[in-house]
Design an enzyme around this catalytic site. Structure first.
Site, PDB file in Angstrom:
ATOM      1  N   ASN A   1      35.611 -22.714  55.849  1.00  0.00           N
ATOM      2  CA  ASN A   1      36.340 -22.346  57.070  1.00  0.00           C
ATOM      3  C   ASN A   1      37.795 -22.186  56.673  1.00  0.00           C
ATOM      4  O   ASN A   1      38.422 -23.163  56.217  1.00  0.00           O
ATOM      5  CB  ASN A   1      36.207 -23.429  58.136  1.00  0.00           C
ATOM      6  CG  ASN A   1      34.830 -23.452  58.774  1.00  0.00           C
ATOM      7  OD1 ASN A   1      33.974 -22.624  58.443  1.00  0.00           O
ATOM      8  ND2 ASN A   1      34.606 -24.385  59.675  1.00  0.00           N
TER       9      ASN A   1
ATOM     10  N   GLU B   1      32.788 -29.188  58.605  1.00  0.00           N
ATOM     11  CA  GLU B   1      34.092 -29.834  58.473  1.00  0.00           C
ATOM     12  C   GLU B   1      34.037 -31.367  58.595  1.00  0.00           C
ATOM     13  O   GLU B   1      34.629 -31.972  59.498  1.00  0.00           O
ATOM     14  CB  GLU B   1      35.076 -29.275  59.512  1.00  0.00           C
ATOM     15  CG  GLU B   1      35.272 -27.778  59.404  1.00  0.00           C
ATOM     16  CD  GLU B   1      36.422 -27.266  60.246  1.00  0.00           C
ATOM     17  OE1 GLU B   1      36.980 -28.005  61.074  1.00  0.00           O
ATOM     18  OE2 GLU B   1      36.792 -26.083  60.067  1.00  0.00           O
TER      19      GLU B   1
ATOM     20  N   TYR C   1      41.608 -20.787  57.883  1.00  0.00           N
ATOM     21  CA  TYR C   1      42.487 -20.300  58.937  1.00  0.00           C
ATOM     22  C   TYR C   1      43.888 -20.018  58.421  1.00  0.00           C
ATOM     23  O   TYR C   1      44.511 -19.030  58.809  1.00  0.00           O
ATOM     24  CB  TYR C   1      42.535 -21.305  60.101  1.00  0.00           C
ATOM     25  CG  TYR C   1      41.243 -21.307  60.869  1.00  0.00           C
ATOM     26  CD1 TYR C   1      40.210 -22.183  60.548  1.00  0.00           C
ATOM     27  CD2 TYR C   1      41.035 -20.396  61.898  1.00  0.00           C
ATOM     28  CE1 TYR C   1      38.999 -22.153  61.246  1.00  0.00           C
ATOM     29  CE2 TYR C   1      39.838 -20.366  62.610  1.00  0.00           C
ATOM     30  CZ  TYR C   1      38.822 -21.246  62.265  1.00  0.00           C
ATOM     31  OH  TYR C   1      37.631 -21.222  62.939  1.00  0.00           O
TER      32      TYR C   1
ATOM     33  N   ARG D   1      26.038 -17.506  63.477  1.00  0.00           N
ATOM     34  CA  ARG D   1      26.075 -18.926  63.129  1.00  0.00           C
ATOM     35  C   ARG D   1      26.231 -19.753  64.403  1.00  0.00           C
ATOM     36  O   ARG D   1      27.187 -19.539  65.147  1.00  0.00           O
ATOM     37  CB  ARG D   1      27.236 -19.219  62.177  1.00  0.00           C
ATOM     38  CG  ARG D   1      27.380 -20.692  61.865  1.00  0.00           C
ATOM     39  CD  ARG D   1      28.627 -21.028  61.072  1.00  0.00           C
ATOM     40  NE  ARG D   1      28.764 -22.474  60.924  1.00  0.00           N
ATOM     41  CZ  ARG D   1      29.911 -23.141  61.012  1.00  0.00           C
ATOM     42  NH1 ARG D   1      31.039 -22.479  61.257  1.00  0.00           N
ATOM     43  NH2 ARG D   1      29.938 -24.444  60.891  1.00  0.00           N
TER      44      ARG D   1
ATOM     45  N   HIS E   1      27.818 -30.175  64.237  1.00  0.00           N
ATOM     46  CA  HIS E   1      29.167 -29.657  64.546  1.00  0.00           C
ATOM     47  C   HIS E   1      29.806 -30.619  65.545  1.00  0.00           C
ATOM     48  O   HIS E   1      30.222 -30.245  66.627  1.00  0.00           O
ATOM     49  CB  HIS E   1      29.077 -28.241  65.122  1.00  0.00           C
ATOM     50  CG  HIS E   1      30.349 -27.445  64.955  1.00  0.00           C
ATOM     51  ND1 HIS E   1      30.411 -26.220  64.297  1.00  0.00           N
ATOM     52  CD2 HIS E   1      31.623 -27.702  65.355  1.00  0.00           C
ATOM     53  CE1 HIS E   1      31.654 -25.762  64.338  1.00  0.00           C
ATOM     54  NE2 HIS E   1      32.420 -26.648  64.951  1.00  0.00           N
TER      55      HIS E   1
ATOM     56  N   GLU F   1      33.858 -19.593  58.943  1.00  0.00           N
ATOM     57  CA  GLU F   1      34.777 -19.405  60.064  1.00  0.00           C
ATOM     58  C   GLU F   1      36.095 -18.804  59.581  1.00  0.00           C
ATOM     59  O   GLU F   1      36.627 -19.243  58.551  1.00  0.00           O
ATOM     60  CB  GLU F   1      35.125 -20.728  60.765  1.00  0.00           C
ATOM     61  CG  GLU F   1      34.044 -21.316  61.601  1.00  0.00           C
ATOM     62  CD  GLU F   1      34.460 -22.603  62.274  1.00  0.00           C
ATOM     63  OE1 GLU F   1      35.657 -22.784  62.562  1.00  0.00           O
ATOM     64  OE2 GLU F   1      33.587 -23.476  62.458  1.00  0.00           O
TER      65      GLU F   1
HETATM   66  N1  LIG Z   1      40.955 -25.305  65.764  1.00  0.00           N
HETATM   67  N2  LIG Z   1      40.219 -24.527  65.734  1.00  0.00           N
HETATM   68  C1  LIG Z   1      39.299 -23.488  65.707  1.00  0.00           C
HETATM   69  C2  LIG Z   1      37.951 -23.910  65.049  1.00  0.00           C
HETATM   70  C3  LIG Z   1      37.185 -24.907  65.924  1.00  0.00           C
HETATM   71  O1  LIG Z   1      36.996 -24.384  67.235  1.00  0.00           O
HETATM   72  C4  LIG Z   1      35.835 -25.124  65.233  1.00  0.00           C
HETATM   73  O2  LIG Z   1      34.951 -25.896  66.049  1.00  0.00           O
HETATM   74  C5  LIG Z   1      36.038 -25.875  63.919  1.00  0.00           C
HETATM   75  O3  LIG Z   1      34.839 -25.737  63.159  1.00  0.00           O
HETATM   76  C6  LIG Z   1      37.247 -25.357  63.133  1.00  0.00           C
HETATM   77  O4  LIG Z   1      38.480 -25.776  63.555  1.00  0.00           O
HETATM   78  C7  LIG Z   1      38.211 -24.505  63.689  1.00  0.00           C
END
Ligand SMILES: N#[N+]C[C@@H]1[C@@H](O)[C@H](O)[C@@H](O)[C@@H]2O[C@H]12
Length: 446
Positions: free
Chosen positions: A293, A168, A295, A79, A123, A352
Protein backbone atom coordinates in the site's frame (compact mmCIF):
# COMPACT_ATOMS: atom_id res chain seq x y z
CA UNK A 1 -2.42 7.60 -22.35
CA UNK A 2 -1.83 5.13 -25.17
CA UNK A 3 1.94 5.14 -24.61
CA UNK A 4 1.36 4.29 -20.94
CA UNK A 5 -0.70 1.16 -21.61
CA UNK A 6 2.15 -0.25 -23.69
CA UNK A 7 4.46 -0.08 -20.67
CA UNK A 8 2.51 -2.66 -18.67
CA UNK A 9 2.57 -6.40 -19.36
CA UNK A 10 -0.43 -8.12 -20.93
CA UNK A 11 -1.68 -9.87 -17.80
CA UNK A 12 -1.24 -6.92 -15.47
CA UNK A 13 -4.13 -6.90 -12.97
CA UNK A 14 -5.76 -3.47 -12.81
CA UNK A 15 -8.34 -3.19 -10.04
CA UNK A 16 -10.05 -1.31 -7.26
CA UNK A 17 -10.02 -1.96 -3.51
CA UNK A 18 -12.34 -1.63 -0.53
CA UNK A 19 -12.64 -3.06 2.99
CA UNK A 20 -15.57 -4.60 4.86
CA UNK A 21 -16.05 -2.21 7.78
CA UNK A 22 -15.51 0.81 5.54
CA UNK A 23 -18.29 0.06 3.03
CA UNK A 24 -20.67 -2.70 4.15
CA UNK A 25 -22.85 -1.25 6.92
CA UNK A 26 -25.52 -3.77 8.04
CA UNK A 27 -23.54 -4.21 11.26
CA UNK A 28 -26.42 -5.94 13.08
CA UNK A 29 -27.75 -8.06 10.24
CA UNK A 30 -27.77 -11.74 9.37
CA UNK A 31 -26.00 -12.87 12.51
CA UNK A 32 -22.95 -10.61 12.32
CA UNK A 33 -21.18 -10.24 15.66
CA UNK A 34 -19.71 -6.99 16.96
CA UNK A 35 -16.24 -5.95 15.84
CA UNK A 36 -13.77 -3.76 17.70
CA UNK A 37 -14.60 -1.02 15.21
CA UNK A 38 -18.29 -1.13 16.13
CA UNK A 39 -17.30 -0.57 19.77
CA UNK A 40 -14.63 2.02 18.96
CA UNK A 41 -16.79 4.06 16.56
CA UNK A 42 -19.62 4.12 19.12
CA UNK A 43 -17.26 5.38 21.82
CA UNK A 44 -17.79 9.15 22.13
CA UNK A 45 -14.86 11.26 20.91
CA UNK A 46 -13.09 8.55 18.93
CA UNK A 47 -14.38 9.30 15.44
CA UNK A 48 -14.66 12.73 13.81
CA UNK A 49 -18.25 14.04 13.87
CA UNK A 50 -19.28 10.88 15.78
CA UNK A 51 -19.42 8.93 12.50
CA UNK A 52 -19.74 5.14 12.58
CA UNK A 53 -19.69 2.29 10.07
CA UNK A 54 -23.26 1.31 10.95
CA UNK A 55 -24.48 2.14 7.41
CA UNK A 56 -21.34 3.32 5.54
CA UNK A 57 -21.97 2.76 1.80
CA UNK A 58 -24.74 0.23 2.53
CA UNK A 59 -22.76 -2.14 0.33
CA UNK A 60 -24.19 -5.16 2.13
CA UNK A 61 -27.54 -4.34 0.49
CA UNK A 62 -26.16 -2.76 -2.70
CA UNK A 63 -23.53 -5.33 -3.56
CA UNK A 64 -24.99 -6.32 -6.94
CA UNK A 65 -25.37 -2.66 -8.00
CA UNK A 66 -21.78 -1.96 -6.99
CA UNK A 67 -20.38 -5.00 -8.79
CA UNK A 68 -22.38 -4.05 -11.88
CA UNK A 69 -20.93 -0.52 -11.74
CA UNK A 70 -17.40 -2.00 -11.60
CA UNK A 71 -18.25 -4.05 -14.68
CA UNK A 72 -19.66 -1.02 -16.52
CA UNK A 73 -16.35 0.77 -15.85
CA UNK A 74 -14.41 -2.16 -17.31
CA UNK A 75 -12.79 -3.06 -13.98
CA UNK A 76 -11.59 -6.67 -13.98
CA UNK A 77 -10.05 -7.09 -10.51
CA UNK A 78 -11.61 -6.30 -7.14
CA UNK A 79 -9.92 -6.41 -3.77
CA UNK A 80 -12.31 -6.66 -0.83
CA UNK A 81 -12.03 -7.84 2.76
CA UNK A 82 -14.10 -10.31 4.73
CA UNK A 83 -15.63 -9.30 8.06
CA UNK A 84 -14.41 -11.93 10.53
CA UNK A 85 -17.37 -11.28 12.89
CA UNK A 86 -19.80 -12.03 10.03
CA UNK A 87 -18.24 -15.50 9.80
CA UNK A 88 -17.60 -16.16 13.49
CA UNK A 89 -19.72 -13.74 15.59
CA UNK A 90 -17.74 -14.74 18.68
CA UNK A 91 -14.47 -15.00 16.77
CA UNK A 92 -14.41 -18.79 16.89
CA UNK A 93 -16.72 -21.74 17.50
CA UNK A 94 -20.19 -21.41 15.94
CA UNK A 95 -20.01 -20.38 12.26
CA UNK A 96 -22.60 -17.94 10.86
CA UNK A 97 -23.78 -19.40 7.54
CA UNK A 98 -25.60 -16.19 6.51
CA UNK A 99 -22.32 -14.30 6.81
CA UNK A 100 -20.55 -16.85 4.63
CA UNK A 101 -23.46 -16.67 2.16
CA UNK A 102 -22.91 -12.93 1.58
CA UNK A 103 -19.30 -13.45 0.47
CA UNK A 104 -20.34 -16.53 -1.49
CA UNK A 105 -22.85 -14.41 -3.43
CA UNK A 106 -20.36 -11.55 -3.84
CA UNK A 107 -17.78 -13.95 -5.26
CA UNK A 108 -20.29 -15.48 -7.68
CA UNK A 109 -21.49 -12.01 -8.76
CA UNK A 110 -17.91 -10.91 -9.44
CA UNK A 111 -17.13 -14.01 -11.49
CA UNK A 112 -20.35 -13.61 -13.47
CA UNK A 113 -19.10 -10.11 -14.39
CA UNK A 114 -15.62 -11.47 -15.22
CA UNK A 115 -14.09 -9.68 -12.25
CA UNK A 116 -11.28 -11.52 -10.44
CA UNK A 117 -11.52 -11.37 -6.61
CA UNK A 118 -8.51 -10.62 -4.39
CA UNK A 119 -9.64 -11.32 -0.83
CA UNK A 120 -8.18 -9.79 2.33
CA UNK A 121 -8.84 -11.92 5.38
CA UNK A 122 -8.18 -9.19 7.94
CA UNK A 123 -8.73 -5.48 7.39
CA UNK A 124 -8.87 -4.52 11.09
CA UNK A 125 -12.37 -5.62 12.13
CA UNK A 126 -11.48 -8.11 14.89
CA UNK A 127 -14.48 -9.75 16.60
CA UNK A 128 -15.07 -7.85 19.84
CA UNK A 129 -15.44 -11.15 21.71
CA UNK A 130 -11.77 -11.88 20.96
CA UNK A 131 -10.75 -8.39 22.07
CA UNK A 132 -12.36 -9.22 25.39
CA UNK A 133 -9.98 -12.19 25.61
CA UNK A 134 -6.98 -9.90 24.98
CA UNK A 135 -7.19 -9.44 21.22
CA UNK A 136 -3.84 -9.45 19.42
CA UNK A 137 -2.03 -9.25 22.77
CA UNK A 138 -3.25 -12.82 23.33
CA UNK A 139 -1.31 -15.42 21.34
CA UNK A 140 -4.50 -17.52 21.06
CA UNK A 141 -5.91 -14.95 18.62
CA UNK A 142 -3.35 -16.05 16.05
CA UNK A 143 -4.79 -19.55 16.16
CA UNK A 144 -8.40 -18.33 16.07
CA UNK A 145 -7.37 -16.36 12.96
CA UNK A 146 -5.96 -19.54 11.41
CA UNK A 147 -9.25 -21.35 12.03
CA UNK A 148 -11.23 -18.43 10.55
CA UNK A 149 -8.94 -18.40 7.49
CA UNK A 150 -9.37 -22.17 6.97
CA UNK A 151 -13.16 -21.75 7.10
CA UNK A 152 -13.06 -19.04 4.43
CA UNK A 153 -10.55 -20.93 2.27
CA UNK A 154 -12.89 -23.93 2.45
CA UNK A 155 -15.97 -21.89 1.47
CA UNK A 156 -14.49 -19.70 -1.27
CA UNK A 157 -11.25 -21.39 -2.26
CA UNK A 158 -12.78 -23.13 -5.26
CA UNK A 159 -13.42 -19.70 -6.86
CA UNK A 160 -11.04 -17.30 -5.08
CA UNK A 161 -7.41 -17.92 -6.01
CA UNK A 162 -5.76 -14.75 -4.67
CA UNK A 163 -5.55 -14.10 -0.94
CA UNK A 164 -4.10 -11.51 1.43
CA UNK A 165 -3.73 -12.56 5.07
CA UNK A 166 -3.43 -9.13 6.67
CA UNK A 167 -3.84 -5.54 5.62
CA UNK A 168 -1.25 -3.21 7.16
CA UNK A 169 -0.45 -5.00 10.45
CA UNK A 170 1.64 -1.91 11.30
CA UNK A 171 -1.55 0.15 11.62
CA UNK A 172 -3.24 -2.42 13.86
CA UNK A 173 -0.10 -2.46 16.02
CA UNK A 174 0.79 1.25 16.18
CA UNK A 175 -2.50 3.12 15.63
CA UNK A 176 -4.45 0.53 17.63
CA UNK A 177 -2.05 -0.25 20.49
CA UNK A 178 0.44 2.64 20.79
CA UNK A 179 -1.29 5.79 19.53
CA UNK A 180 -4.82 4.73 20.49
CA UNK A 181 -6.33 6.48 17.47
CA UNK A 182 -7.65 3.22 15.98
CA UNK A 183 -9.53 0.30 17.53
CA UNK A 184 -9.04 -1.14 20.14
CA UNK A 185 -7.78 2.33 21.21
CA UNK A 186 -4.92 1.23 23.48
CA UNK A 187 -1.90 3.35 24.37
CA UNK A 188 0.43 0.60 25.53
CA UNK A 189 3.82 0.76 23.72
CA UNK A 190 5.06 -2.12 25.88
CA UNK A 191 2.68 -4.56 24.12
CA UNK A 192 3.44 -3.40 20.57
CA UNK A 193 6.17 -5.95 19.80
CA UNK A 194 3.94 -8.76 21.08
CA UNK A 195 0.92 -7.55 19.06
CA UNK A 196 2.99 -7.31 15.88
CA UNK A 197 4.43 -10.77 16.49
CA UNK A 198 1.02 -12.35 17.00
CA UNK A 199 -0.30 -10.68 13.84
CA UNK A 200 2.68 -12.07 11.92
CA UNK A 201 2.31 -15.47 13.56
CA UNK A 202 -1.34 -15.56 12.45
CA UNK A 203 -0.17 -14.68 8.94
CA UNK A 204 2.25 -17.60 8.97
CA UNK A 205 -0.37 -20.01 10.30
CA UNK A 206 -2.82 -18.97 7.56
CA UNK A 207 -0.19 -19.33 4.82
CA UNK A 208 0.77 -22.77 6.15
CA UNK A 209 -2.91 -23.83 6.14
CA UNK A 210 -3.46 -22.46 2.64
CA UNK A 211 -0.52 -24.45 1.30
CA UNK A 212 -2.34 -27.59 2.45
CA UNK A 213 -5.69 -26.52 1.00
CA UNK A 214 -5.32 -24.22 -1.95
CA UNK A 215 -3.54 -23.96 -5.26
CA UNK A 216 -3.78 -20.18 -5.62
CA UNK A 217 -1.61 -17.29 -4.51
CA UNK A 218 -1.28 -15.83 -1.05
CA UNK A 219 0.55 -12.83 0.33
CA UNK A 220 0.42 -10.07 2.91
CA UNK A 221 -0.19 -6.33 2.44
CA UNK A 222 2.16 -3.88 4.16
CA UNK A 223 1.94 -0.09 4.23
CA UNK A 224 5.40 1.01 3.24
CA UNK A 225 7.16 4.31 2.61
CA UNK A 226 10.54 5.26 1.16
CA UNK A 227 12.27 7.22 3.95
CA UNK A 228 14.37 10.23 2.97
CA UNK A 229 16.54 12.23 5.45
CA UNK A 230 15.63 15.92 5.62
CA UNK A 231 19.34 16.74 5.50
CA UNK A 232 22.73 15.01 5.38
CA UNK A 233 23.29 15.79 9.06
CA UNK A 234 24.28 12.70 11.06
CA UNK A 235 21.23 12.98 13.29
CA UNK A 236 18.85 13.08 10.32
CA UNK A 237 20.56 10.04 8.83
CA UNK A 238 20.04 8.26 12.15
CA UNK A 239 16.41 9.36 12.12
CA UNK A 240 16.04 7.89 8.64
CA UNK A 241 17.42 4.51 9.82
CA UNK A 242 15.24 4.29 12.92
CA UNK A 243 12.13 5.51 11.12
CA UNK A 244 12.72 2.93 8.36
CA UNK A 245 12.92 0.20 10.99
CA UNK A 246 9.77 1.40 12.71
CA UNK A 247 7.69 1.79 9.53
CA UNK A 248 9.15 -0.74 7.09
CA UNK A 249 11.63 -3.40 8.20
CA UNK A 250 9.70 -4.20 11.42
CA UNK A 251 7.40 -6.24 9.12
CA UNK A 252 9.47 -6.74 5.96
CA UNK A 253 12.35 -8.44 7.79
CA UNK A 254 10.39 -11.15 9.66
CA UNK A 255 8.26 -11.94 6.60
CA UNK A 256 11.21 -12.23 4.22
CA UNK A 257 14.21 -13.04 6.45
CA UNK A 258 12.72 -14.50 9.63
CA UNK A 259 14.40 -11.87 11.83
CA UNK A 260 13.45 -8.58 13.48
CA UNK A 261 15.57 -5.48 12.72
CA UNK A 262 18.00 -4.70 15.54
CA UNK A 263 17.33 -0.94 15.14
CA UNK A 264 13.82 -1.58 16.41
CA UNK A 265 15.18 -2.59 19.80
CA UNK A 266 16.40 1.00 20.23
CA UNK A 267 12.85 2.25 19.71
CA UNK A 268 10.74 -0.52 21.26
CA UNK A 269 12.89 -2.64 23.55
CA UNK A 270 11.36 -6.00 24.42
CA UNK A 271 12.05 -9.23 26.22
CA UNK A 272 11.35 -11.78 23.54
CA UNK A 273 9.53 -14.17 25.88
CA UNK A 274 6.54 -14.17 23.49
CA UNK A 275 8.56 -15.60 20.58
CA UNK A 276 8.20 -19.38 20.63
CA UNK A 277 10.46 -21.90 18.94
CA UNK A 278 9.47 -22.12 15.27
CA UNK A 279 7.45 -18.89 15.18
CA UNK A 280 9.83 -17.06 12.88
CA UNK A 281 10.10 -20.03 10.53
CA UNK A 282 6.31 -19.98 10.22
CA UNK A 283 6.30 -16.22 9.63
CA UNK A 284 8.96 -16.30 6.91
CA UNK A 285 7.29 -18.95 4.77
CA UNK A 286 7.59 -18.21 1.04
CA UNK A 287 4.83 -15.99 -0.35
CA UNK A 288 3.44 -15.69 -3.86
CA UNK A 289 3.44 -11.90 -3.71
CA UNK A 290 3.92 -8.90 -1.46
CA UNK A 291 1.02 -6.46 -1.34
CA UNK A 292 2.23 -2.87 -1.07
CA UNK A 293 0.00 0.00 0.00
CA UNK A 294 1.70 3.19 -1.16
CA UNK A 295 0.43 6.70 -0.63
CA UNK A 296 3.42 8.95 0.03
CA UNK A 297 7.07 9.00 1.02
CA UNK A 298 8.34 10.01 4.45
CA UNK A 299 10.94 12.76 4.71
CA UNK A 300 12.30 12.84 8.27
CA UNK A 301 14.38 14.90 10.68
CA UNK A 302 15.77 13.86 14.03
CA UNK A 303 13.28 14.22 16.89
CA UNK A 304 14.03 12.15 20.02
CA UNK A 305 10.56 12.99 21.35
CA UNK A 306 8.92 10.84 18.68
CA UNK A 307 8.75 7.06 19.07
CA UNK A 308 10.70 6.53 15.84
CA UNK A 309 13.05 9.38 16.89
CA UNK A 310 11.93 11.12 13.71
CA UNK A 311 9.44 13.78 12.68
CA UNK A 312 7.95 14.07 9.24
CA UNK A 313 9.03 17.09 7.20
CA UNK A 314 6.73 18.51 4.51
CA UNK A 315 8.55 20.88 2.16
CA UNK A 316 6.79 24.24 1.84
CA UNK A 317 6.35 23.99 -1.90
CA UNK A 318 5.39 20.34 -2.27
CA UNK A 319 1.78 19.47 -3.18
CA UNK A 320 -0.23 17.58 -0.55
CA UNK A 321 -3.54 15.71 -0.54
CA UNK A 322 -6.36 16.54 1.88
CA UNK A 323 -4.78 14.01 4.25
CA UNK A 324 -1.72 16.29 4.38
CA UNK A 325 0.35 13.64 2.63
CA UNK A 326 2.91 14.78 0.02
CA UNK A 327 2.23 13.87 -3.60
CA UNK A 328 5.42 12.18 -4.82
CA UNK A 329 5.04 9.35 -7.32
CA UNK A 330 8.81 8.85 -7.60
CA UNK A 331 8.65 7.62 -4.02
CA UNK A 332 6.76 4.59 -5.31
CA UNK A 333 9.55 3.75 -7.76
CA UNK A 334 12.21 4.25 -5.08
CA UNK A 335 10.27 2.02 -2.67
CA UNK A 336 9.75 -0.83 -5.12
CA UNK A 337 13.37 -0.82 -6.26
CA UNK A 338 14.51 -0.93 -2.62
CA UNK A 339 12.22 -3.88 -1.86
CA UNK A 340 13.41 -5.68 -5.00
CA UNK A 341 17.10 -5.30 -4.16
CA UNK A 342 16.83 -5.77 -0.40
CA UNK A 343 14.37 -8.68 -0.32
CA UNK A 344 14.71 -10.36 -3.69
CA UNK A 345 12.47 -10.68 -6.77
CA UNK A 346 9.20 -11.23 -4.91
CA UNK A 347 6.23 -10.42 -7.19
CA UNK A 348 4.58 -7.20 -6.04
CA UNK A 349 0.96 -6.09 -6.19
CA UNK A 350 0.12 -2.48 -5.38
CA UNK A 351 -2.89 -3.34 -3.25
CA UNK A 352 -3.70 0.30 -2.51
CA UNK A 353 -2.80 3.66 -4.04
CA UNK A 354 -4.99 6.72 -4.20
CA UNK A 355 -5.70 10.17 -2.84
CA UNK A 356 -8.25 12.06 -0.80
CA UNK A 357 -9.26 15.46 -2.07
CA UNK A 358 -12.25 17.68 -1.35
CA UNK A 359 -14.88 16.67 -3.92
CA UNK A 360 -17.66 18.99 -5.10
CA UNK A 361 -20.74 17.82 -7.00
CA UNK A 362 -21.38 20.18 -9.91
CA UNK A 363 -24.39 19.41 -12.13
CA UNK A 364 -24.17 15.78 -11.13
CA UNK A 365 -20.45 15.50 -11.90
CA UNK A 366 -17.25 15.52 -9.85
CA UNK A 367 -14.31 17.10 -11.66
CA UNK A 368 -11.55 15.64 -9.47
CA UNK A 369 -8.60 16.59 -11.68
CA UNK A 370 -6.13 16.44 -8.78
CA UNK A 371 -7.03 12.83 -7.99
CA UNK A 372 -6.90 11.89 -11.67
CA UNK A 373 -3.44 13.48 -11.98
CA UNK A 374 -2.27 11.73 -8.78
CA UNK A 375 -3.30 8.35 -10.17
CA UNK A 376 -1.77 8.90 -13.61
CA UNK A 377 1.53 10.02 -12.08
CA UNK A 378 1.65 6.84 -10.01
CA UNK A 379 0.87 4.63 -13.01
CA UNK A 380 3.85 6.26 -14.75
CA UNK A 381 6.02 5.63 -11.66
CA UNK A 382 4.86 2.01 -11.62
CA UNK A 383 5.81 1.61 -15.30
CA UNK A 384 9.25 3.02 -14.43
CA UNK A 385 9.60 0.35 -11.71
CA UNK A 386 8.70 -2.42 -14.14
CA UNK A 387 11.14 -1.04 -16.73
CA UNK A 388 13.85 -1.20 -14.02
CA UNK A 389 13.16 -4.88 -13.42
CA UNK A 390 10.67 -4.93 -10.56
CA UNK A 391 8.06 -7.73 -11.09
CA UNK A 392 4.87 -5.75 -10.45
CA UNK A 393 1.81 -7.87 -11.20
CA UNK A 394 -1.09 -5.61 -10.30
CA UNK A 395 -2.45 -2.30 -9.09
CA UNK A 396 -5.61 -1.53 -7.10
CA UNK A 397 -6.95 2.00 -6.70
CA UNK A 398 -7.92 2.95 -3.18
CA UNK A 399 -10.77 3.20 -3.33
CA UNK A 400 -13.66 2.15 -5.53
CA UNK A 401 -16.13 4.04 -3.34
CA UNK A 402 -15.84 6.96 -0.94
CA UNK A 403 -16.10 5.25 2.42
CA UNK A 404 -15.64 5.34 6.23
CA UNK A 405 -12.10 6.65 6.69
CA UNK A 406 -11.57 5.24 10.18
CA UNK A 407 -10.95 7.95 12.82
CA UNK A 408 -11.70 10.62 10.21
CA UNK A 409 -15.13 9.21 9.54
CA UNK A 410 -16.69 10.32 6.24
CA UNK A 411 -14.69 13.56 6.10
CA UNK A 412 -12.16 12.17 3.63
CA UNK A 413 -13.12 10.91 0.19
CA UNK A 414 -10.69 8.48 -1.55
CA UNK A 415 -13.17 7.01 -4.03
CA UNK A 416 -13.17 7.17 -7.80
CA UNK A 417 -16.91 6.85 -7.28
CA UNK A 418 -18.62 9.50 -5.15
CA UNK A 419 -21.09 8.33 -2.50
CA UNK A 420 -23.90 10.63 -1.37
CA UNK A 421 -24.29 9.25 2.16
CA UNK A 422 -27.79 10.72 2.52
CA UNK A 423 -29.20 9.04 -0.57
CA UNK A 424 -26.54 6.35 -1.15
CA UNK A 425 -26.41 7.53 -4.77
CA UNK A 426 -23.17 6.58 -6.54
CA UNK A 427 -21.68 9.15 -8.99
CA UNK A 428 -18.62 8.15 -11.03
CA UNK A 429 -16.03 10.92 -10.66
CA UNK A 430 -13.93 12.16 -13.57
CA UNK A 431 -11.07 10.08 -12.14
CA UNK A 432 -13.27 6.98 -12.37
CA UNK A 433 -14.19 7.78 -15.97
CA UNK A 434 -10.51 8.33 -16.78
CA UNK A 435 -9.60 4.99 -15.17
CA UNK A 436 -12.31 3.33 -17.25
CA UNK A 437 -10.92 4.88 -20.46
CA UNK A 438 -7.40 3.81 -19.50
CA UNK A 439 -8.55 0.23 -18.88
CA UNK A 440 -10.39 0.15 -22.19
CA UNK A 441 -7.23 1.31 -23.98
CA UNK A 442 -5.14 -1.24 -22.08
CA UNK A 443 -7.36 -4.19 -22.97
CA UNK A 444 -7.76 -3.00 -26.57
CA UNK A 445 -3.99 -2.70 -26.94
CA UNK A 446 -3.29 -6.10 -25.40
N1 LIG B 1 -5.80 6.62 5.30
N2 LIG B 1 -6.15 6.12 4.42
C1 LIG B 1 -6.61 5.50 3.27
C2 LIG B 1 -6.48 3.95 3.33
C3 LIG B 1 -7.46 3.34 4.34
O1 LIG B 1 -8.79 3.75 4.06
C4 LIG B 1 -7.32 1.82 4.20
O2 LIG B 1 -8.32 1.14 4.97
C5 LIG B 1 -5.95 1.38 4.70
O3 LIG B 1 -5.74 0.05 4.23
C6 LIG B 1 -4.83 2.31 4.24
O4 LIG B 1 -4.69 3.49 4.93
C7 LIG B 1 -5.07 3.57 3.68
Amino acid sequence: MTSLVKRFPRHFAWGVATASYQIEGAVNEDGRGASIWDVFSHTPGKILHGDTGDIACDHYHRMREDVNLMSQLGISNYRFSISWPRIFPMGYGQKNSRGLDFYDQLTDQLLQENIEPLVTLYHWDLPQALQEKGGWINRDTAFYFRDYAVTVFDKLGDRVHNWITHNEPWVTTVAGHIQGRHAPGLKQPNVARKVAHHLLLSHGLAVESYRDMGKGRIGITLNLHPVYPASSREEDLTAQQLHDAFHNTWFLDPVFTGTYPEELDEILPFDNDFIAEGDLNLIQQPLDFLGVNYYAPHRVRWNPDEISHASLVILPEEPITSMGWPVDAKGLTDLLIRIHYDYGPIPIIITENGAAYEDVVEDGQIHDALRQHYLEMHWDALANSIEQGVPVHGYYVWSFLDNFEWALGYSKRFGIVYVDYLTQQRIVKDSGLAYSRFLREFYEYH
